[in-house]
Design a protein around this motif. Structure first.
Motif, PDB file in Angstrom:
ATOM      1  N   VAL A 139       0.842  -1.192   0.000  1.00 52.00           N
ATOM      2  CA  VAL A 139       0.000   0.000   0.000  1.00 52.00           C
ATOM      3  C   VAL A 139       0.877   1.241   0.000  1.00 52.00           C
ATOM      4  O   VAL A 139       1.772   1.378   0.830  1.00 52.00           O
ATOM      5  CB  VAL A 139      -0.933   0.014   1.223  1.00 52.00           C
ATOM      6  CG1 VAL A 139      -1.764   1.287   1.234  1.00 52.00           C
ATOM      7  CG2 VAL A 139      -1.831  -1.212   1.220  1.00 52.00           C
ATOM      8  N   VAL A 140       0.638   2.154  -0.932  1.00 49.89           N
ATOM      9  CA  VAL A 140       1.381   3.413  -0.987  1.00 49.89           C
ATOM     10  C   VAL A 140       0.395   4.567  -1.051  1.00 49.89           C
ATOM     11  O   VAL A 140      -0.790   4.382  -1.348  1.00 49.89           O
ATOM     12  CB  VAL A 140       2.316   3.466  -2.221  1.00 49.89           C
ATOM     13  CG1 VAL A 140       3.316   2.325  -2.204  1.00 49.89           C
ATOM     14  CG2 VAL A 140       1.507   3.446  -3.516  1.00 49.89           C
ATOM     15  N   ASN A 141       0.874   5.755  -0.764  1.00 54.68           N
ATOM     16  CA  ASN A 141       0.084   6.977  -0.882  1.00 54.68           C
ATOM     17  C   ASN A 141       0.782   7.896  -1.881  1.00 54.68           C
ATOM     18  O   ASN A 141       1.630   8.708  -1.504  1.00 54.68           O
ATOM     19  CB  ASN A 141      -0.053   7.656   0.483  1.00 54.68           C
ATOM     20  CG  ASN A 141      -0.880   6.846   1.448  1.00 54.68           C
ATOM     21  OD1 ASN A 141      -2.003   6.456   1.120  1.00 54.68           O
ATOM     22  ND2 ASN A 141      -0.344   6.578   2.627  1.00 54.68           N
ATOM     23  N   PRO A 142       0.457   7.767  -3.163  1.00 50.58           N
ATOM     24  CA  PRO A 142       1.157   8.550  -4.183  1.00 50.58           C
ATOM     25  C   PRO A 142       0.850  10.033  -4.067  1.00 50.58           C
ATOM     26  O   PRO A 142      -0.258  10.421  -3.685  1.00 50.58           O
ATOM     27  CB  PRO A 142       0.608   7.975  -5.493  1.00 50.58           C
ATOM     28  CG  PRO A 142      -0.731   7.438  -5.133  1.00 50.58           C
ATOM     29  CD  PRO A 142      -0.594   6.912  -3.734  1.00 50.58           C
ATOM     30  N   PRO A 143       1.809  10.876  -4.407  1.00 49.53           N
ATOM     31  CA  PRO A 143       1.561  12.322  -4.398  1.00 49.53           C
ATOM     32  C   PRO A 143       0.558  12.715  -5.471  1.00 49.53           C
ATOM     33  O   PRO A 143       0.389  12.014  -6.486  1.00 49.53           O
ATOM     34  CB  PRO A 143       2.942  12.913  -4.674  1.00 49.53           C
ATOM     35  CG  PRO A 143       3.713  11.826  -5.334  1.00 49.53           C
ATOM     36  CD  PRO A 143       3.189  10.535  -4.789  1.00 49.53           C
ATOM     37  N   ALA A 144      -0.103  13.832  -5.253  1.00 51.62           N
ATOM     38  CA  ALA A 144      -1.156  14.289  -6.166  1.00 51.62           C
ATOM     39  C   ALA A 144      -0.685  14.437  -7.610  1.00 51.62           C
ATOM     40  O   ALA A 144      -1.430  14.085  -8.541  1.00 51.62           O
ATOM     41  CB  ALA A 144      -1.747  15.599  -5.654  1.00 51.62           C
ATOM     42  N   PRO A 145       0.537  14.955  -7.881  1.00 50.18           N
ATOM     43  CA  PRO A 145       0.961  15.083  -9.285  1.00 50.18           C
ATOM     44  C   PRO A 145       1.034  13.756 -10.021  1.00 50.18           C
ATOM     45  O   PRO A 145       0.831  13.705 -11.241  1.00 50.18           O
ATOM     46  CB  PRO A 145       2.348  15.727  -9.172  1.00 50.18           C
ATOM     47  CG  PRO A 145       2.317  16.467  -7.875  1.00 50.18           C
ATOM     48  CD  PRO A 145       1.503  15.599  -6.958  1.00 50.18           C
ATOM     49  N   VAL A 146       1.312  12.665  -9.297  1.00 48.81           N
ATOM     50  CA  VAL A 146       1.343  11.347  -9.936  1.00 48.81           C
ATOM     51  C   VAL A 146      -0.051  10.967 -10.404  1.00 48.81           C
ATOM     52  O   VAL A 146      -0.256  10.507 -11.533  1.00 48.81           O
ATOM     53  CB  VAL A 146       1.910  10.286  -8.972  1.00 48.81           C
ATOM     54  CG1 VAL A 146       1.734   8.880  -9.550  1.00 48.81           C
ATOM     55  CG2 VAL A 146       3.377  10.552  -8.689  1.00 48.81           C
ATOM     56  N   GLY A 147      -1.039  11.176  -9.533  1.00 52.96           N
ATOM     57  CA  GLY A 147      -2.409  10.873  -9.926  1.00 52.96           C
ATOM     58  C   GLY A 147      -2.860  11.701 -11.111  1.00 52.96           C
ATOM     59  O   GLY A 147      -3.522  11.199 -12.020  1.00 52.96           O
TER      60      GLY A 147
END
Length: 208
Positions: A139-147
């Motif tokens: 489980v990761v929490n990607p930064p908004a720019p990645v999304g």
């Protein structure tokens, strides 16, 4: 990308709306965050979801299929039974077992959207469509720019049996696309953009 094992979804287009003579509805617990779809298959649109450890009412399951009709928080649709555990007579029973042994009448048919299944390549790790306990280490929490990048740069979707869950691995012949300056890559699987660890091909994040 290879087209090995391609079959049409025509056979899946016929599905059941259950009769009142079928077994009474029962409760199931999702073993991971799970989609609710408009029909019994990954080619159908996503209309809701069951949270991890959420409890849904199982209305019935199609015999010989891995899909069950469920109700959760006022939303009724279809969920993949390999990630549901049912409570039957105070006993926890995998919904996939229940689905394999339960018979329902089928007075109604569904018209499947145009799509094809690709049979996943066999690997040493669990693949999409195979029950695998979600691995919290993935489980990761990607930064908004990645999304933003993943959503703004869609790729041709791949359809695989079952549902995409965190911790499951994609077959080797599913192409992964790089994200600039980021360690994970991405693909669109069963209508959902997912982040994937390239070395293990494990899904680490799903954009819902």
């Amino acid at each position: 990308m290879h087209n090995r094992g391609v079959i049409t979804l025509a056979a899946l287009a016929a599905a059941a709306v259950f009769s009142t003579s079928a077994s009474a509805a029962t409760v199931a617990t999702a073993t991971t965050a799970l989609n609710i779809r408009s029909g019994p298959g990954p080619q159908y649109s996503i209309i809701g979801g069951i949270r991890d450890r959420g409890q849904a009412t199982v209305i019935g399951c199609i015999q010989g299929s891995l899909w069950c009709q469920v109700s959760y928080n006022g939303r009724q649709g279809w969920a993949y039974s390999k990630y549901l555990n049912m409570q039957v007579a105070r006993t926890s029973l995998p919904a996939v077992t229940y689905a394999a042994t339960t018979t329902y009448q089928a007075p109604t048919t569904y018209q499947a959207p145009v799509a094809t299944y690709r049979a996943p390549a066999r690997t040493a790790v669990e693949t999409v469509g195979v029950a695998a306990p979600p691995a919290t280490s993935y489980v990761v929490n990607p930064p908004a720019p990645v999304g933003s990048y993943v959503i703004e740069h869609p790729v041709q979707p791949v359809y695989l049996p079952g549902e995409v869950v965190v911790g499951a691995a994609l077959p080797e012949d599913v192409a992964l696309m790089p994200v600039p300056n980021y360690q994970y890559e991405y693909a669109y699987v069963n209508q959902e953009p997912v982040l994937v660890e390239p070395q293990t091909r494990r899904v680490v994040y799903i954009y819902r």
